[in-house]
Design an enzyme around this catalytic site. Structure first.
Site, PDB file in Angstrom:
ATOM      1  N   PRO A 149       0.821  -1.204   0.000  1.00  0.00           N
ATOM      2  CA  PRO A 149       0.000   0.000   0.000  1.00  0.00           C
ATOM      3  C   PRO A 149       0.859   1.261   0.000  1.00  0.00           C
ATOM      4  O   PRO A 149       1.906   1.313   0.633  1.00  0.00           O
ATOM      5  CB  PRO A 149      -0.797  -0.129   1.306  1.00  0.00           C
ATOM      6  CG  PRO A 149      -0.818  -1.592   1.599  1.00  0.00           C
ATOM      7  CD  PRO A 149       0.494  -2.108   1.105  1.00  0.00           C
ATOM      8  N   GLU A 150       0.399   2.271  -0.725  1.00  0.00           N
ATOM      9  CA  GLU A 150       1.152   3.516  -0.817  1.00  0.00           C
ATOM     10  C   GLU A 150       0.523   4.552   0.107  1.00  0.00           C
ATOM     11  O   GLU A 150      -0.483   4.296   0.770  1.00  0.00           O
ATOM     12  CB  GLU A 150       1.190   3.972  -2.269  1.00  0.00           C
ATOM     13  CG  GLU A 150       1.455   2.792  -3.211  1.00  0.00           C
ATOM     14  CD  GLU A 150       2.369   3.095  -4.374  1.00  0.00           C
ATOM     15  OE1 GLU A 150       2.877   4.214  -4.469  1.00  0.00           O
ATOM     16  OE2 GLU A 150       2.583   2.178  -5.186  1.00  0.00           O
ATOM     17  N   LYS A 204       3.802   5.557   5.333  1.00  0.00           N
ATOM     18  CA  LYS A 204       3.119   4.277   5.221  1.00  0.00           C
ATOM     19  C   LYS A 204       2.872   3.636   6.589  1.00  0.00           C
ATOM     20  O   LYS A 204       2.488   2.469   6.667  1.00  0.00           O
ATOM     21  CB  LYS A 204       3.943   3.327   4.350  1.00  0.00           C
ATOM     22  CG  LYS A 204       4.151   3.826   2.934  1.00  0.00           C
ATOM     23  CD  LYS A 204       4.940   2.802   2.138  1.00  0.00           C
ATOM     24  CE  LYS A 204       5.269   3.322   0.750  1.00  0.00           C
ATOM     25  NZ  LYS A 204       6.002   2.349  -0.050  1.00  0.00           N
ATOM     26  N   ASN A 238       5.817   1.447  -5.059  1.00  0.00           N
ATOM     27  CA  ASN A 238       6.336   0.996  -6.346  1.00  0.00           C
ATOM     28  C   ASN A 238       5.480   1.451  -7.527  1.00  0.00           C
ATOM     29  O   ASN A 238       5.997   1.728  -8.616  1.00  0.00           O
ATOM     30  CB  ASN A 238       6.456  -0.535  -6.345  1.00  0.00           C
ATOM     31  CG  ASN A 238       7.483  -1.025  -7.340  1.00  0.00           C
ATOM     32  OD1 ASN A 238       8.543  -0.425  -7.496  1.00  0.00           O
ATOM     33  ND2 ASN A 238       7.164  -2.118  -8.025  1.00  0.00           N
ATOM     34  N   ARG A 242      12.152  -5.241  -6.731  1.00  0.00           N
ATOM     35  CA  ARG A 242      10.779  -4.819  -6.969  1.00  0.00           C
ATOM     36  C   ARG A 242      10.509  -4.802  -8.475  1.00  0.00           C
ATOM     37  O   ARG A 242      11.343  -4.325  -9.243  1.00  0.00           O
ATOM     38  CB  ARG A 242      10.524  -3.422  -6.395  1.00  0.00           C
ATOM     39  CG  ARG A 242      10.622  -3.366  -4.878  1.00  0.00           C
ATOM     40  CD  ARG A 242      10.527  -1.926  -4.421  1.00  0.00           C
ATOM     41  NE  ARG A 242      10.737  -1.804  -3.005  1.00  0.00           N
ATOM     42  CZ  ARG A 242       9.775  -1.816  -2.097  1.00  0.00           C
ATOM     43  NH1 ARG A 242       8.532  -1.966  -2.500  1.00  0.00           N
ATOM     44  NH2 ARG A 242      10.038  -1.699  -0.817  1.00  0.00           N
TER      45      ARG A 242
END
Length: 288
Positions: free
Chosen positions: A2-3, A51, A165, A273
């Protein structure tokens, strides 16, 4: 993962369900805090820091949690069936007479003194969605390591807090550079504009009901996009085959045509990633 905008949405839901209410149920299912009992205490507020989630509780206590890749907080009404995973994945339960908040698969869960919150979040850079947002400081921190690849620098929460990401890939596309370009190699003026754009994108998505980050619907039409063929190629412009691809330029679109130029989107790892970019629109180094 989650961003920052998604974490802010989670904090907003938890705050609405818990803040100002006395806890009638408390269960922290991690060994270090398994005996902690928060019942009888009032939840003061729930806030996001980058976050991270901070649930502040009467008596100078803060429950610090981080969702990382798979964590989630769900809020349920009395009698509602809990949904979010099997029972053995529950790590925290906070309940009052009106709502129960259940934390699933939380990789970080700790109870600390509110006065010591900096121990958990003090390392973070300015929060893109927080009251401490300072674009100049974010630029300074990014430039402190000019040889570092831009994608890695954007994900480093010590530089600026909240980018994940998805935003990393989309921001690099909008800047027309690859995520492997060193920060110091960006053309003059690009980095401040990129930092400002990052804040605008997270801000635009902070209240969205959908879990899909929207990039293209907020910045709908690139300057060179319109009806007719892709400039210089004669090829018809690609049409995105489903709604997710209408929302994002490159993330999750490996091997599909770029929405701007039609070149197939490529995928490679950067710092473990998945990283997406368009070799036609983005200049700079790429992995072998």
């Amino acid at each position: 993962m989650p961003e920052g905008d998604t974490v802010l949405q989670t904090a907003t839901r938890l705050h609405a369900a818990l803040a100002g209410q006395v806890l009638t149920r408390s269960d922290l299912r991690v060994p270090r805090f398994a005996t902690a009992d928060l019942t009888g205490r009032t939840v003061l507020d729930v806030t996001a820091r980058g976050k991270h989630l901070l649930t502040r509780i009467e008596g100078g206590l803060t429950l610090h949690s981080h969702l990382r890749m798979d964590g989630a907080w769900r809020v349920f009404a009395p009698g509602e069936r809990w949904r979010g995973g099997p029972g053995h994945q529950i790590r925290a339960i906070l309940g009052n007479t009106e709502h129960t908040a259940v934390g699933y698969r939380l990789p970080v869960l700790e109870l600390l003194r509110t006065a010591e919150e900096d121990r958990a979040v003090g390392h973070l850079g300015p929060d893109l969605l927080g009251p401490d947002w300072d674009p100049g400081l974010a630029v300074d921190r990014l430039l402190a390591a000019p040889d570092r690849p831009l994608g890695e620098a954007l994900l480093d929460q010590r530089n600026l807090a909240g980018i994940g990401n998805v935003y990393k890939c989309e921001l690099c596309f909008l800047a027309r550079v690859t995520p492997w370009l060193p920060v110091g190699a960006l053309p003059d003026g690009v980095l401040p504009r990129l930092v400002t754009l990052a804040e605008r994108l997270l801000y635009a998505n902070r209240d969205r009901a959908t879990r899909t980050t929207t990039i293209t619907s907020e910045y709908r039409t690139p300057p060179d996009r319109g009806p007719g063929p892709v400039p210089g190629t004669g090829r018809p412009r690609p049409r995105p085959p489903h709604h997710v691809q209408e929302r994002l330029y490159v993330y999750g679109r490996a091997r599909r045509p770029c929405l701007r130029c039609g070149t197939p989107i490529r995928l490679a790892d950067q710092d473990d990633r998945p990283t997406y970019w368009c070799p036609g629109c983005q200049s700079g180094p790429i992995p072998d």
